[in-house]
Design an enzyme around this catalytic site. Sequence first.
Site, mmCIF file in Angstrom:
data_model
loop_
_atom_site.group_PDB
_atom_site.id
_atom_site.type_symbol
_atom_site.label_atom_id
_atom_site.label_comp_id
_atom_site.label_asym_id
_atom_site.label_seq_id
_atom_site.Cartn_x
_atom_site.Cartn_y
_atom_site.Cartn_z
ATOM 1 N N HIS A 162 0.581 -1.206 -0.111
ATOM 2 C CA HIS A 162 -0.147 0.048 -0.038
ATOM 3 C C HIS A 162 0.916 1.391 -0.017
ATOM 4 C CE1 HIS A 162 -4.363 -1.961 0.812
ATOM 5 N NE2 HIS A 162 -3.181 -2.997 0.941
ATOM 6 N N ASP A 370 3.502 9.329 -0.208
ATOM 7 C CA ASP A 370 2.047 8.923 -0.193
ATOM 8 C C ASP A 370 1.403 7.806 -0.875
ATOM 9 O OD1 ASP A 370 -0.062 8.142 0.921
ATOM 10 O OD2 ASP A 370 -0.854 10.256 1.596
HETATM 11 P P1 ADP Z 1 -3.324 6.283 4.940
HETATM 12 O O1 ADP Z 1 -3.634 4.950 5.020
HETATM 13 O O2 ADP Z 1 -2.102 7.090 4.766
HETATM 14 O O3 ADP Z 1 -4.218 6.785 6.289
HETATM 15 P P2 ADP Z 1 -5.506 7.189 3.109
HETATM 16 O O4 ADP Z 1 -5.322 8.824 2.651
HETATM 17 O O5 ADP Z 1 -4.785 6.389 2.133
HETATM 18 O O6 ADP Z 1 -3.682 7.759 4.182
HETATM 19 O O7 ADP Z 1 -6.315 7.369 3.918
HETATM 20 C C1 ADP Z 1 -6.477 7.450 5.569
HETATM 21 C C2 ADP Z 1 -8.426 7.190 5.773
HETATM 22 O O8 ADP Z 1 -8.457 7.040 6.956
HETATM 23 C C3 ADP Z 1 -9.275 7.225 4.865
HETATM 24 O O9 ADP Z 1 -10.152 6.150 4.484
HETATM 25 C C4 ADP Z 1 -9.572 8.777 5.267
HETATM 26 O O10 ADP Z 1 -11.763 9.424 5.158
HETATM 27 C C5 ADP Z 1 -9.604 8.179 7.149
HETATM 28 N N1 ADP Z 1 -9.353 8.719 7.963
HETATM 29 C C6 ADP Z 1 -8.164 9.952 8.313
HETATM 30 N N2 ADP Z 1 -8.291 10.878 9.064
HETATM 31 C C7 ADP Z 1 -9.478 10.795 9.581
HETATM 32 C C8 ADP Z 1 -10.581 12.009 10.645
HETATM 33 N N3 ADP Z 1 -9.559 12.479 11.216
HETATM 34 N N4 ADP Z 1 -11.529 10.962 10.653
HETATM 35 C C9 ADP Z 1 -12.028 10.133 9.933
HETATM 36 N N5 ADP Z 1 -11.107 9.059 9.634
HETATM 37 C C10 ADP Z 1 -10.249 9.518 9.203
HETATM 38 C C1 G6P Z 2 -1.808 3.342 5.869
HETATM 39 C C2 G6P Z 2 -0.900 1.174 6.061
HETATM 40 C C3 G6P Z 2 -1.134 0.909 7.110
HETATM 41 C C4 G6P Z 2 -1.802 0.961 8.471
HETATM 42 C C5 G6P Z 2 -2.501 2.672 8.370
HETATM 43 C C6 G6P Z 2 -2.941 3.153 9.480
HETATM 44 O O1 G6P Z 2 -2.764 3.198 5.952
HETATM 45 O O2 G6P Z 2 -0.863 1.297 4.748
HETATM 46 O O3 G6P Z 2 -1.372 -0.599 6.757
HETATM 47 O O4 G6P Z 2 -2.849 0.411 8.482
HETATM 48 O O5 G6P Z 2 -2.131 3.570 8.105
HETATM 49 O O6 G6P Z 2 -1.599 2.930 10.303
HETATM 50 P P1 G6P Z 2 -1.633 2.064 11.749
HETATM 51 O O7 G6P Z 2 0.029 1.925 11.862
HETATM 52 O O8 G6P Z 2 -2.418 2.308 12.191
HETATM 53 O O9 G6P Z 2 -1.935 0.555 11.152
#
Ligand code: ADP
Ligand code: G6P
Length: 460
Positions: A162, A370
């Site tokens: 990912h 990202d």
């Molecule tokens: P990452 O996988 O690095 O966390 P992404 O943008 O791909 O970044 O995915 C983040 C997910 O977490 C999204 O579905 C987003 O809606 C959710 N998310 C991130 N911040 C918040 C928040 N403050 N409250 C609710 N959902 C969140």
């Molecule tokens: C990214 C990573 C996921 C991970 C998520 C939240 O989306 O690709 O594998 O689960 O961040 O991070 P955490 O360390 O809380 O699992």
Amino acid sequence: MAQSRKLLIIANRLPINRAGHSSQGGWEISPGGLVTALSPILKEHGGAWIGWPGTAGTHLRPFTFDRIGIIPIRLTQKEVRSYYEGFSNETIWPLFHDAIRPPKFVSEWWQPYTDVNWRFARAAAKQARPGQLVWVHDYHLQLVPRMLRELRPDIRIGFFLHIPFPPEELFAWLPWRRELLQGMLGADVIGFQTTADVRDFSRAARMFTSAAGGDTLLRYRGRRIRVGAFPISIDFDEFESIAKRGRVIHRALDIRRRVGSTRRILLSVDRLDYTKGLDARMIAFEQLLSRRLATVDDCLLMQVAVPSRESVDEYAEIRGHIERTVGRINGEYSVPGRIAVHYFRRNLNREELVAHYLAADVMLVTPLRDGMNLVAKEYIATRTTNSGVLVLSEFAGAAHELTQALLVNPRDTDGMVRAFDTALHLPLVETRKRISRLRSQVRQHDVFHWANSFIEALMQ
Ligand code: ADP
Ligand code: G6P
């Protein structure tokens, strides 16, 4: 249809968390891109998920939640420190994100990483039916495909990363680079977010192992391995339908009214992670105000940041840094009733999240690096009236697909300020044209399309 065969998912984290303050042992869907992407697939087609419940020492029996079979893996406190916080999040995570923070190479973390990968592989080997499709996810479990192949040569194994795969010069830093590649090469299909990741991985595989062939088809130890770009996405229809609910629209209006209905909202939603570029974005916003391109009467920055990995030093540091920056900007520019930066450190539930997307005039998604970034796609899916502007970092995997966004280099402060200014003044016709194109792109390439393409490749 491809997904009619049940799936076995293996990921570090289970898709559920202990619910908030509940002492009755309730569970809720956990945040994060991976979970957001895979839950709908499993709910629709059935299957099971092997993962860690998120707290050390927890021993749980398998159970079913929301039609998903849950198979919990236990990690000790020491393993959380060495396998999860250490090797996964202090070595691999920074190394694979352009070394934004210096990766730590600690020998003592390697063995626990290997041991925990074996634990996941054994649990999967026990669970999998003959010929089952097993899909291993992300950087915590890069050794599992090889281990699983050794235990169960009869099953089809997919691996999806990912996060970005680093360029060869960076990957070469890793003392365990060969082992990691050999681990991934145990899969039949290896998926990445972008074609750049595919190229970098295949180059590294040819360089450090006996793998040979082109970027998308490798030969390794008598097997053919398909390597491909499968850009992950969201459940477009779900986000769109939430955005049409009356109470969500009302809540969006309420948010706007509370901050001042005539002010434009620039919104960001992220895990509180140093890769997400929160600080660079805030500095660009500060410059927008200091150069008088906008005032606090015109606009505000709303940053919603969900706490993440707080026991890792770099994450505690970035939190302190962001909070000081918010304080500094507000101290300088806010006036009564006109706060410059609205900072919320919390997780929002789905409707509340969508209400914030709806309330926002401009969405700022400006990570330094990202793998994909689902927030950008979620914002687009909620723009049912074709309004709103997306400012997107060139260094998010999403930029490869979302070319109609205003693309920025987050390290170029002047460029960011210009992009914010442009976003605030973009003519309506231009806004609609861009958003409607972005919407067709994400609608056609939703999470089901992602999973289908990967699973079809795995079944070949
Ligand atoms: P990452 O996988 O690095 O966390 P992404 O943008 O791909 O970044 O995915 C983040 C997910 O977490 C999204 O579905 C987003 O809606 C959710 N998310 C991130 N911040 C918040 C928040 N403050 N409250 C609710 N959902 C969140
Ligand atoms: C990214 C990573 C996921 C991970 C998520 C939240 O989306 O690709 O594998 O689960 O961040 O991070 P955490 O360390 O809380 O699992």
